[in-house]
Write a protein that holds these residues in place. Structure first.
Motif, PDB file in Angstrom:
ATOM      1  N   THR A  66       0.989  -1.084  -0.499  1.00 12.94           N
ATOM      2  CA  THR A  66      -0.154  -0.050   0.046  1.00 12.94           C
ATOM      3  C   THR A  66       0.691   1.082  -0.075  1.00 12.94           C
ATOM      4  OG1 THR A  66      -0.196  -0.109   2.040  1.00 12.94           O
ATOM      5  CG2 THR A  66      -1.713  -1.468   1.309  1.00 12.94           C
ATOM      6  N   ASP A  67       0.077   2.366  -0.830  1.00 14.12           N
ATOM      7  CA  ASP A  67       1.268   3.023  -0.858  1.00 14.12           C
ATOM      8  C   ASP A  67       1.043   3.861   0.525  1.00 14.12           C
ATOM      9  OD1 ASP A  67       2.186   3.463  -3.259  1.00 14.12           O
ATOM     10  OD2 ASP A  67       0.555   3.911  -4.038  1.00 14.12           O
ATOM     11  N   ILE A  68       1.839   5.562   1.085  1.00 13.48           N
ATOM     12  CA  ILE A  68       1.746   6.640   1.744  1.00 13.48           C
ATOM     13  C   ILE A  68       0.459   7.088   1.864  1.00 13.48           C
ATOM     14  CG2 ILE A  68       2.268   8.690   3.017  1.00 13.48           C
ATOM     15  CD1 ILE A  68       4.449   7.158   2.198  1.00 13.48           C
ATOM     16  N   GLY A  69      -0.670   6.882   2.913  1.00 20.11           N
ATOM     17  CA  GLY A  69      -2.056   7.575   3.134  1.00 20.11           C
ATOM     18  C   GLY A  69      -1.953   8.886   2.296  1.00 20.11           C
ATOM     19  N   PRO A  98       1.553   5.242   7.709  1.00 16.79           N
ATOM     20  CA  PRO A  98       2.661   4.744   6.872  1.00 16.79           C
ATOM     21  C   PRO A  98       1.751   3.476   5.944  1.00 16.79           C
ATOM     22  CG  PRO A  98       2.707   4.701   9.220  1.00 16.79           C
ATOM     23  CD  PRO A  98       1.326   5.567   9.155  1.00 16.79           C
ATOM     24  N   ALA A  99       2.735   3.498   4.854  1.00 20.00           N
ATOM     25  CA  ALA A  99       3.004   1.593   3.939  1.00 20.00           C
ATOM     26  C   ALA A  99       2.697   0.490   4.375  1.00 20.00           C
ATOM     27  CB  ALA A  99       3.509   2.227   2.735  1.00 20.00           C
ATOM     28  N   HIS A 120       8.577   6.263   4.571  1.00 22.60           N
ATOM     29  CA  HIS A 120       9.736   7.336   3.481  1.00 22.60           C
ATOM     30  C   HIS A 120       9.231   6.112   2.200  1.00 22.60           C
ATOM     31  CE1 HIS A 120      11.891   9.110   6.316  1.00 22.60           C
ATOM     32  NE2 HIS A 120      11.916   8.068   6.645  1.00 22.60           N
ATOM     33  N   ASP A 121       8.627   7.187   1.130  1.00 22.50           N
ATOM     34  CA  ASP A 121       8.037   6.447  -0.365  1.00 22.50           C
ATOM     35  C   ASP A 121       9.555   6.066  -0.744  1.00 22.50           C
ATOM     36  OD1 ASP A 121       9.705   8.980  -0.637  1.00 22.50           O
ATOM     37  OD2 ASP A 121       8.463   9.633  -2.630  1.00 22.50           O
ATOM     38  N   THR A 181       7.498   0.014  -5.664  1.00 28.13           N
ATOM     39  CA  THR A 181       7.755   1.179  -5.907  1.00 28.13           C
ATOM     40  C   THR A 181       6.670   1.846  -4.708  1.00 28.13           C
ATOM     41  OG1 THR A 181       8.831   0.828  -7.427  1.00 28.13           O
ATOM     42  CG2 THR A 181       7.659   3.042  -6.478  1.00 28.13           C
ATOM     43  N   ILE A 182       6.639   2.377  -3.522  1.00 24.39           N
ATOM     44  CA  ILE A 182       5.873   2.971  -2.432  1.00 24.39           C
ATOM     45  C   ILE A 182       6.255   4.226  -2.674  1.00 24.39           C
ATOM     46  CG2 ILE A 182       5.215   3.637   0.162  1.00 24.39           C
ATOM     47  CD1 ILE A 182       5.813   0.449   0.738  1.00 24.39           C
ATOM     48  N   ASN A 183       4.401   4.881  -3.339  1.00 19.28           N
ATOM     49  CA  ASN A 183       4.593   6.429  -3.420  1.00 19.28           C
ATOM     50  C   ASN A 183       4.381   7.193  -2.086  1.00 19.28           C
ATOM     51  OD1 ASN A 183       5.086   5.823  -5.998  1.00 19.28           O
ATOM     52  ND2 ASN A 183       3.585   4.599  -6.253  1.00 19.28           N
TER      53      ASN A 183
END
Length: 415
Positions: free
Chosen positions: A172-175, A180-181, A222-223, A243-245
């Motif tokens: 999951t991405d940062i909200g 947090p992701a 952190h992305d 990749t976490i956005n």
């Protein structure tokens, strides 16, 4: 994740691949493993395992092809019960699978088993050969050739190939509100890995040995790109990246020119949101518009309307609601509060009539329709005041603060 991998064929092959025998099958999203066996005379036969959604562990007449055998020739085949097959189809790899291979050996000597083809299988699927006679186990992805000795005769139970379900990775991405992701790695079945998870600065954020099951990494603030490295007990390593956005948050805000107005009078709305690239306006009377930051609207009937403004971008959104009260123009019961300040423009001058107000000073700001401030000035809040306009033309928003009271007007400036 790229789930296509192919190993070049080798050796002298006389068996025609099943691909040429099955013109009626669809090979979209094909998943298969090809294995060959070469005898001491350098004669090679191939056997294939295919994976289809509607295949079964039993004999599938539309997919499985028998291998011709006789007691005097060399043959290599997979087993389904007592049958011998050159092509065997199995269900998709959602859990562990094992395939038994048999050999009819016409000669004593050394035989070479090779992994010759992999197509459509994710790299996290291990292809483990087990020689039950010697106790040898190896991942054919790591070592694609296995030499073993056998005497002439039939070996139906000696070789097994084990395949595991692929690793599943969910992130999951940062909200939009900064939550947090999370990163989840799942290995169904019984296959085990040593693992390492690193961020894009090569910092190890988690590691472990002999892992199987579900691995959950939480509170990623952190992305960036996270690298997952998995190594099985045979030394085969599979790596992938996730990749976490971190999305651009949105804060909705808008200003309405008249919070109390008359029916059939034009009301202007001005976007002051942060981080938005699109705008949705619901004026509460059945009218909805999208895409403009500065709409105008006419309320045709008296009443109280909730204007719902949604500011959004590709990832986030936020909502602000304001009320507009619309009076009947025939009753004359109500006049807007800011009617006590008249604002108009003429001859490159902005005029402000404070005759109904009493305050030491007023702060005046002028904005263009993009929300950019063009000027700010403090003037006495009494009588008729005028301000020299900047050298611009068009529609502009004028805001005036008199003490704690705010007045807004849209004016047309002309030189």
């Amino acid at each position: 994740m790229d789930c296509f991998f192919r190993v070049a064929k080798s050796c002298n092959v006389f068996f025609i691949s099943a691909l040429f025998l099955l013109p009626f099958l669809s090979f979209a999203n094909l998943q298969k493993v090809g294995i060959s066996l070469t005898d001491p005379d350098d004669v090679t036969q191939e056997s294939f395992i295919y994976f289809y959604e509607d295949a079964t562990q039993d004999v599938d007449l539309q997919y499985d092809f028998r291998r011709h055998r006789d007691s005097t020739s060399f043959a290599f085949y997979s087993k389904i019960y007592s049958g011998s097959y050159s092509v065997q189809a199995l269900p998709l790899l959602t859990d562990d699978r094992s395939v038994q291979f048999g050999i009819d050996a016409a000669l004593d000597g050394w035989y070479a088993l090779r992994l010759i083809d992999i197509e459509g299988l994710c790299p996290s699927v291990g292809i483990v050969l087990e020689d039950t006679q010697t106790g040898t186990r190896l991942n054919l992805r790591q070592q694609d050739t296995y030499w073993f000795h056998m005497v002439s005769g039939n070996e139906n139970l000696r070789l097994l190939v084990h395949l595991n379900a692929p690793v599943e990775i969910n992130a999951t991405d940062i909200g939009c509100d900064g939550e947090p992701a999370t990163l989840e790695v799942v290995q169904p079945g019984s296959y085990r890995w040593n693992y390492q998870i690193m961020d894009d600065n090569n910092n190890i954020i988690d590691a472990g040995n002999n892992w199987n099951g579900t691995l959950m990494i939480q509170n990623l603030i952190h992305d960036g790109v996270y690298r997952i490295s998995l190594t099985d007990t045979f030394g085969y390593t599979f790596e992938t990246e996730v990749t976490i956005n971190e999305p651009q948050p949105v804060v909705a805000d808008f200003v309405v020119s008249d919070s109390v107005t008359l029916a059939n009078q034009l009301v202007f709305f001005f976007d002051y949101s942060f981080g938005a690239s699109d705008y949705l306006w619901d004026f509460g009377d059945g009218t909805v518009t999208q895409g403009t930051a500065y709409p105008s609207h006419t309320f045709n009937a008296p009443g109280t309307y909730e204007v719902v403004f949604t500011a959004l971008n590709t990832s986030c959104d936020d909502v602000m609601i304001k009320t507009v009260t619309v009076e009947d123009p025939l009753t004359g019961i109500h006049q807007p509060d800011d009617a006590t300040l008249n604002i108009y423009a003429a001859n490159n001058q902005l005029y402000l009539d404070f005759q109904q107000l009493s305050h030491p000073f007023a702060e005046v700001r002028i904005f263009n329709m993009l929300g950019q401030q063009l000027m700010q000035v403090s003037i006495p809040a009494n009588g008729l005041q005028k301000i020299q306009l900047p050298d611009v033309t068009g529609n502009f928003l004028v805001t005036v603060w008199v003490g704690e009271k705010k007045f807004l007007r849209k004016v047309n400036l002309q030189n």
